[in-house]
Design an enzyme around this catalytic site. Structure first.
Site, PDB file in Angstrom:
ATOM      1  N   CYS A 126     -17.644  27.981  -8.327  1.00  0.00           N
ATOM      2  CA  CYS A 126     -17.167  28.212  -6.957  1.00  0.00           C
ATOM      3  C   CYS A 126     -15.772  27.651  -6.758  1.00  0.00           C
ATOM      4  O   CYS A 126     -14.855  28.347  -6.350  1.00  0.00           O
ATOM      5  CB  CYS A 126     -18.121  27.585  -5.934  1.00  0.00           C
ATOM      6  SG  CYS A 126     -19.679  28.478  -5.803  1.00  0.00           S
ATOM      7  N   HIS A 127     -15.588  26.340  -7.038  1.00  0.00           N
ATOM      8  CA  HIS A 127     -14.289  25.725  -6.780  1.00  0.00           C
ATOM      9  C   HIS A 127     -13.793  24.906  -7.968  1.00  0.00           C
ATOM     10  O   HIS A 127     -12.924  24.054  -7.831  1.00  0.00           O
ATOM     11  CB  HIS A 127     -14.353  24.857  -5.519  1.00  0.00           C
ATOM     12  CG  HIS A 127     -14.874  25.613  -4.341  1.00  0.00           C
ATOM     13  ND1 HIS A 127     -16.177  25.535  -3.933  1.00  0.00           N
ATOM     14  CD2 HIS A 127     -14.277  26.504  -3.522  1.00  0.00           C
ATOM     15  CE1 HIS A 127     -16.359  26.340  -2.904  1.00  0.00           C
ATOM     16  NE2 HIS A 127     -15.234  26.937  -2.626  1.00  0.00           N
ATOM     17  N   GLY A 128     -14.414  25.139  -9.148  1.00  0.00           N
ATOM     18  CA  GLY A 128     -13.868  24.563 -10.373  1.00  0.00           C
ATOM     19  C   GLY A 128     -14.095  23.080 -10.579  1.00  0.00           C
ATOM     20  O   GLY A 128     -13.169  22.363 -10.950  1.00  0.00           O
TER      21      GLY A 128
END
Lengths: 186, 427
Positions: A150-152
């Site tokens: 999703c956001h690493g």
């Protein structure tokens, strides 16, 4: 109420005196507040987990089919739990990391009950996605653990946050070994 | 009214800023603060406020029940039992909702009785009255559909009987029934749409209640004497006089409500509704909830299917015409000695019908129901239109203040200081 109360008994000009009416107003308001609280509480409480939900709050996992180096995902309280049978190499790598380097400092030993079995809630501590890394074909991030698409966020082989926006390590749920090959989560 | 900011008299600068742009505070002050209200209300005038409170209780408990209820024939019954056993305070919320329906009808029946006895439906309050009857019809539909949701035996068979009423209408009957069912019998589609409508209709009631109250605030309230206020000496501001009087009523109402909920929550219900619905077996004795029994008795009093249905619907619809059926100019039956007797008999006929509706459809109850039904309609269609022409009412008081302040005020001179003083202004 206040100015009504001061009208009949206001001979001493200046600071308003506390009157019987003030007392009545305050005590009535206090009682009303208690009453409102007593009425509101059952409604709020009814939105909390019901007893049948709480009764389903633990999950048992049989560890025998999980070979070394493999992982399974089980459902516990509606969330995925990662159970990984770690290799000796993975354990060694995780323990070699200096704790001072970590964003959320925790030793690998404090995150496991038995060295090879890593049990974690598979929910990224950033915003709740499920990180990749359970299947051998998954991307496992820069630290060979788990990677949240999703956001690493990158987690290491102990599920500790190493890089990305997540603030804390993957949570370790309460669990007990019922037998050497069976655990109960919750 | 000119455009531009409202000239607000609110002191607090923030509230004033709002009030200048949206004068809700001024409105509340005007409609519920200084609103001139006849000074002689008795406790029958509590029941409008009580009905409003009851509606809010029903909406609040209903929304929380809907968070746990499953509108599916396979799950509905069990989900209600889960609310009773597993959901925190689910038993309380459901029992309040369930008994709240009964309390709502008790309150509204007394409210309607008040209107009929004191002639509150007469000019200029005809539309106010008709909006009230509309609310009552919406309430009946809402209550009926709500009773179906637990999907017990009475839920199912009540729904079967009531929806089948519409099949009595020639030509369109079957079409309407199929439309209600969404299938070939009362089944899952019926339950699901009843749930949707049961959730919707209370908000329609809120809308009509708003119109009801708006109309009330145009004509002003009737009062036990039925004589319009003639000036400020006949009225007092709504707050604090009637806010406090309503509060007393609310406390008593809540005591009755709580006694019902905590000591006999199932007293007004039917035990068969704790048996899961079974479309293959009708209970031996189907009865609707107590508040529908009079109309059910009227339905069964008629030996013809269509006739019974028409008479049953007419028993409520006739209320719409009451403002024009009653030929007497005198509002309050306190001054109509003969009408009072006929009205008392009407109340008895209503009670008798309620009793007979709960009994099996056999003698002597059928004959008794027929007599009571005949009188129920005769009161509206014969007694009220004719009585105004023949009855000699007692002399009406000159004004409310003369009547309630007694002989002392009759001299025409200044009224006693305390009694006649301009009502205390409420800041």
């Amino acid at each position: 109420m206040a100015d009504m109360a001061t009208q009949p008994s206001a001979p001493p000009a200046g600071a308003p005196q506390a009157t019987k009416r003030d007392f009545l107003a305050l005590s009535a308001t206090a009682f009303a507040a208690v009453g409102v609280g007593a009425i509101v509480w059952p409604f709020i409480s009814s939105m909390n987990p019901a007893r049948d939900v709480l009764a389903m709050a633990s999950t048992e996992v049989d560890l025998t089919p999980i070979a070394t180096g493999m992982a399974v995902t089980v459902m516990w309280r509606g969330k995925p739990v990662f159970v990984r049978n770690r290799t000796a190499e993975e354990i060694a790598t995780a323990r070699a990391v200096p704790v001072s380097e970590l964003r959320d400092p925790q030793t690998d030993q404090s995150r496991v009950q038995r060295d090879n079995w890593l049990v974690m809630v598979g929910v990224c501590t950033h915003l709740g996605c499920v990180p990749l890394g359970q299947r051998p074909t998954d991307v496992r991030g820069d630290y060979s653990g788990w990677f949240c698409p999703c956001h690493g966020s990158h987690y290491d082989g102990s599920g500790r946050i190493r890089k990305g926006p997540a603030p804390t390590n993957l949570a370790v749920p309460q669990y007990t070994f019922l037998t050497p090959t069976q655990i109960r989560i919750g | 009214m000119a455009l531009g900011l409202h000239k607000s008299e609110v002191k607090n600068p923030l509230l004033r800023w709002v009030d200048e742009r949206l004068p809700v505070i001024t409105m509340i002050q005007k409609e519920y603060g200084t609103f001139p209200t006849p000074r002689n209300f008795n406790y029958f005038w509590n029941f409008g406020a009580l009905a409003m409170i009851n509606l809010m209780i029903m909406i609040a408990t209903g929304i929380f029940l809907a968070m746990h209820y499953q509108p599916n024939t396979l799950m509905a019954f069990d989900s209600v039992e889960r609310i009773m056993r597993d959901v925190n305070y689910g038993w309380l919320i459901r029992y309040v909702h369930m008994n709240g329906a009964s309390m709502f009808f008790i309150v509204v029946y007394i409210h309607i009785f008040r209107g009929l006895y004191y002639g509150s439906y007469k000019a200029p309050r005809e539309l106010l009255w008709m909006l009230g009857v509309t609310i009552f019809l919406l309430m009946m539909a809402t209550a009926f559909m709500g009773y179906v949701l637990p999907w017990g035996q009475m839920s199912l068979w009540g729904a079967v009987v009531i929806t089948n009423l519409f099949s009595a209408f020639p030509v369109v009957g079957d079409f309407i029934v199929t439309l209600l069912w969404g299938g070939f019998s009362v089944d899952n589609p019926t339950l699901t749409r009843f749930f949707a409508l049961h959730y919707l209709m209370p908000f329609m009631i809120v809308g009509v209640v708003f119109l009801h109250v708006a109309a009330l605030h145009i004509t002003g309230s009737n009062n036990p004497l039925g004589v319009e206020p003639k000036g400020p000496q006949d009225t007092i501001p709504f707050h604090p006089y009637y806010t406090i009087k309503d509060t007393v009523g609310i406390v008593v109402y809540l005591m009755v409500f709580a006694a019902l909920v905590f000591f006999s929550p199932n007293y007004l219900g039917h035990p068969d509704n704790y048996i899961p619905a079974n479309p293959l077996s009708t209970p031996a004795h189907i009865v609707p909830e107590w508040y529908f029994l009079p109309y059910y008795a009227i339905l069964r009093a008629v030996p013809d299917k269509l006739g019974g249905v028409i008479l049953m619907f007419s028993s409520i619809l006739v209320w719409f015409a009451v403002p024009w059926l009653d030929s007497s100019k005198v509002r309050s039956m306190n001054f109509r000695p003969v009408a009072r007797i006929f009205f008392l008999l009407w109340c008895i006929s209503f009670g008798v019908l309620m009793y007979c509706g709960g009994k099996p459809a056999e003698e002597p109850f059928v004959t008794i129901s027929r007599i009571a039904t005949a009188y129920y309609f005769a009161y509206f269609l014969v007694v009220l239109p004719l009585l105004g022409r023949f009855e000699r009412p007692m002399p009406l008081p000159e004004s409310i203040s003369r009547a309630v302040l007694g002989i002392k005020a009759m001299g025409g001179g200044p009224l006693p200081a305390g009694a006649a003083a301009k009502p205390m202004e409420k800041a």
